[in-house]
Enzyme design. Sequence first.
Site, mmCIF file in Angstrom:
data_model
loop_
_atom_site.group_PDB
_atom_site.id
_atom_site.type_symbol
_atom_site.label_atom_id
_atom_site.label_comp_id
_atom_site.label_asym_id
_atom_site.label_seq_id
_atom_site.Cartn_x
_atom_site.Cartn_y
_atom_site.Cartn_z
ATOM 1 N N ARG A 1 49.445 -13.178 -47.933
ATOM 2 C CA ARG A 1 49.191 -14.146 -46.675
ATOM 3 C C ARG A 1 47.635 -14.480 -46.594
ATOM 4 O O ARG A 1 47.618 -15.660 -46.071
ATOM 5 C CB ARG A 1 49.395 -13.156 -45.431
ATOM 6 N N LYS B 1 46.920 0.119 -55.351
ATOM 7 C CA LYS B 1 48.289 0.639 -55.302
ATOM 8 C C LYS B 1 48.405 1.938 -56.011
ATOM 9 O O LYS B 1 47.806 2.160 -56.819
ATOM 10 C CB LYS B 1 49.445 -0.432 -55.715
HETATM 11 N N1 BES Z 1 53.149 -7.930 -53.456
HETATM 12 C C1 BES Z 1 53.225 -6.956 -52.729
HETATM 13 C C2 BES Z 1 54.698 -6.760 -51.843
HETATM 14 C C3 BES Z 1 55.849 -6.396 -52.571
HETATM 15 C C4 BES Z 1 56.141 -5.276 -52.596
HETATM 16 C C5 BES Z 1 56.396 -7.283 -53.409
HETATM 17 C C6 BES Z 1 57.335 -4.645 -53.464
HETATM 18 C C7 BES Z 1 57.565 -6.945 -54.148
HETATM 19 C C8 BES Z 1 57.970 -5.716 -54.140
HETATM 20 C C9 BES Z 1 52.402 -7.508 -51.297
HETATM 21 O O1 BES Z 1 51.198 -7.963 -51.626
HETATM 22 C C10 BES Z 1 51.880 -6.195 -50.751
HETATM 23 O O2 BES Z 1 51.397 -5.493 -51.455
HETATM 24 N N2 BES Z 1 52.223 -5.749 -49.444
HETATM 25 C C11 BES Z 1 51.888 -4.750 -48.721
HETATM 26 C C12 BES Z 1 51.338 -5.050 -47.354
HETATM 27 C C13 BES Z 1 50.810 -4.047 -46.671
HETATM 28 C C14 BES Z 1 49.344 -3.420 -47.104
HETATM 29 C C15 BES Z 1 50.200 -4.532 -45.102
HETATM 30 C C16 BES Z 1 53.046 -3.992 -48.386
HETATM 31 O O3 BES Z 1 54.045 -4.405 -48.148
HETATM 32 O O4 BES Z 1 53.094 -2.579 -48.664
HETATM 33 MN MN MN Z 2 49.645 -6.592 -52.172
#
Ligand code: BES
Ligand code: MN
Length: 506
Positions: A355, A281
């Site tokens: 997931r 990230k």
């Molecule tokens: N933990 C994150 C989602 C999240 C985002 C939680 C903001 C709380 C606040 C999750 O694991 C994630 O990184 N999701 C990605 C998925 C994508 C790579 C398909 C996302 O939402 O960007």
């Molecule tokens: Mn994630």
Amino acid sequence: MKLALDRRDATVGSIDAAVSGVFQRGEKDEPLPRTLQKENAVSGGLVGGAWDRREIRGRRKEITVVHRPDGKGRIVLVGLGARSEATAETVRRAAAEVVKALRGKGARTIGFRLASFVGERVAPDAAAESLYEGAALGGYEFLRYKTTTDGGVEEATVFLGEEHSRDEAALRRRMDRAATLTETIAWTRDIANLPADTASPQRLAEEALRLGKEVGLKVQVFDEKKLAELKCGGILAVGGGSVSHPPRMVVLEYSGAGRSGKTVAVVGKGITFDSGGISIKPAAAMAEMKFDKSGAVAVLGILRAAALLKVAPRVIGIMACAENVPSGTAYRPGDVVRAYSGQTMEILNTDAEGRVVLSDALGYAVDKYHPDELIDLATLTGAQVVALGDDTGGLVSNDDKLADGILEASRRTGEPFWRMPLTDYHRELVKSDVADVRNHTELTVAGMLTASAFLETFVGKTAWAHLDIAGASYTTPSTRKWQPAYQNIGATAFGVRTIATYLESR
Ligand code: BES
Ligand code: MN
Ligand code: ZN
């Protein structure tokens, strides 16, 4: 916060702040409401004066403080908006606003005059319960790492007065429930607020074991060896990058107080830190990803509440805990991983890890417990926050009765959820060329729903509801001011009150 009940009037003079609600007044000059007469008397007419000058208008969030000339504390008036529109949630928020406003100002004890919070849509028992909830949740602070504190309200009393002293027994029951729930929320927030160096998967497992002893639950902890035996390929893949904090799956069991024989399984995403892994990230808000365990911690809170409130169904809690960090042992884009159910997942983005860990936990819940209902809570997607904001949770379900039951509970608790569709369009998007499903789609649309389609693969025919709580599970200084006053900066324990309330209704 200590919560108490008193049959007398809030103006007896034994507390630091006597709080009354004020409904919004019209443009015409109206006399001082009956519920403020005693307050006016002990203030030596100051309350009436402020009323006559239209300083008190009863608008939401309006707070007026008057000091009693006899030195016996203050009179606090809090606006509730139009009487015809006020709900239990209005009262909950108002109580929290008062507690916040008094923080650091030397008011240790407060008392609410119950009658002044009862409205057309707020019965006395609902008002009493909401006052407690708002005060206790709004007064919550995460103090573990603070060496100094301003000090806030420590004790909140609901004063029945002559209007409601007859209802004492019924009110006490509702207030005991509110005390149990709010104390559970504070406990849950304390764990969810821990940073990732402390709240490792093993630490979450230890919290579960401690809880099991405290309230009488059966608790099993599966370490990485056991997870390998069980073939939980998803949790092992995501947790494989962490050298210092290996993954854990935790199973808690509350046996149920009823004779229905119904089983509800509650599954939570417990990523103790989500760096994104190899698909790392950006740095900007990465610190917030210590809250990526909120679903699993909510499961702890729900099991605690279920046991203390003695809900009827048997409740199984499953926490899928891992740290998602990059390293030489981390899983990578392109990997294919086999879940507990035997189904395979193509990993296209290691940041879509929630997931992947849930695939094992859902499959395990279905296979071992054949639950009548399966509910999962997860901070699953940024797309949820884009779609619904950070106050409302996303609800996706394959069962109307279950979904409606959760929405009904959500209306009672004031934690908003909104149901979203799950169709073949979303299912098509997560089909993989090399495995059964893929964890990332080339067309990046409807992210909350493609994630749901992925999860659905692992629940079979079980009645299932998925709660994406990415936005509402914590607040930051920038989102804080849009949230109700009872949600503090940091973990909110969102979903715990709603699912506990849902379980009570079963
Ligand atoms: N933990 C994150 C989602 C999240 C985002 C939680 C903001 C709380 C606040 C999750 O694991 C994630 O990184 N999701 C990605 C998925 C994508 C790579 C398909 C996302 O939402 O960007
Ligand atoms: Mn994630
Ligand atoms: Zn995550």
